[in-house]
Design a protein around this motif. Structure first.
Motif, short mmCIF file in Angstrom:
data_model
loop_
_atom_site.label_atom_id
_atom_site.label_comp_id
_atom_site.label_asym_id
_atom_site.label_seq_id
_atom_site.Cartn_x
_atom_site.Cartn_y
_atom_site.Cartn_z
N ASN A 22 12.59 -1.97 -3.55
CA ASN A 22 11.28 -1.58 -3.05
C ASN A 22 10.58 -0.57 -3.96
OD1 ASN A 22 10.99 -3.16 -0.71
ND2 ASN A 22 12.41 -1.84 0.38
N SER B 47 7.45 -7.62 -8.89
CA SER B 47 6.32 -7.99 -8.03
C SER B 47 6.81 -8.07 -6.58
CB SER B 47 5.76 -9.34 -8.46
OG SER B 47 6.68 -10.38 -8.14
N ASP B 48 5.87 -8.14 -5.65
CA ASP B 48 6.25 -8.33 -4.25
C ASP B 48 7.03 -9.63 -4.07
OD1 ASP B 48 5.12 -5.95 -3.48
OD2 ASP B 48 3.37 -6.84 -2.50
N ARG C 245 10.65 -9.90 -2.49
CA ARG C 245 10.83 -10.80 -1.34
C ARG C 245 11.99 -11.77 -1.59
NH1 ARG C 245 6.09 -12.43 -1.12
NH2 ARG C 245 5.34 -10.94 0.40
N VAL D 198 8.91 -5.49 2.22
CA VAL D 198 8.41 -6.85 1.99
C VAL D 198 9.43 -7.82 2.54
CG1 VAL D 198 7.65 -8.52 0.28
CG2 VAL D 198 7.28 -6.10 -0.14
#
Length: 119
Positions: free
Chosen positions: A80, A86-87, A91, A118
């Motif tokens: 995190n 990236s997200d 994820r 996420v």
């Protein structure tokens, strides 16, 4: 780590791409050379070609996950906080953790402010 510390992460599954991205963030003027297929460097990230196979049953997996709760908490925190991911990267990594240790991820997600941001 202090909460204001910038974190860069290099994941084994994405070793060479992460290595390139981190080097760019750190100011590298050119890309690093990625080892060729079959080379010693390429074997660092052998993935599914490892000789050890998963033989844990569901109970064994739950026990192992329970013992690794603190390490999983740190792993999720690093994901995190990683400025180079990236997200979508976060994820995908969290989905793998969720698949392997769902009860631990659920438990950690219930702690105020410590759960994955996420999912």
């Amino acid at each position: 780590l202090p909460t204001d510390t910038e974190v860069l992460v290099i994941r084994t599954k994405n070793l060479w791409q992460d290595w390139i991205n981190v080097n760019k963030i750190l100011g590298a003027r050119r890309d690093v050379d990625i080892p060729g297929e079959g080379s010693e460097g390429e074997r660092v990230n052998a993935g599914s070609r490892l000789p050890v196979q998963n033989t844990l049953n569901a109970r064994g997996r739950r026990i192992l996950c329970q013992f690794l709760t603190n390490e999983i908490r740190i792993y999720i925190d690093l994901l995190n906080r990683a400025v180079n991911l990236s997200d979508d990267d976060v994820r995908a990594a969290l989905e793998g953790t969720q698949a392997n240790c769902p009860s631990v991820v659920k438990y950690l997600g219930g702690e105020a402010g410590n759960g994955p941001h996420v999912m």
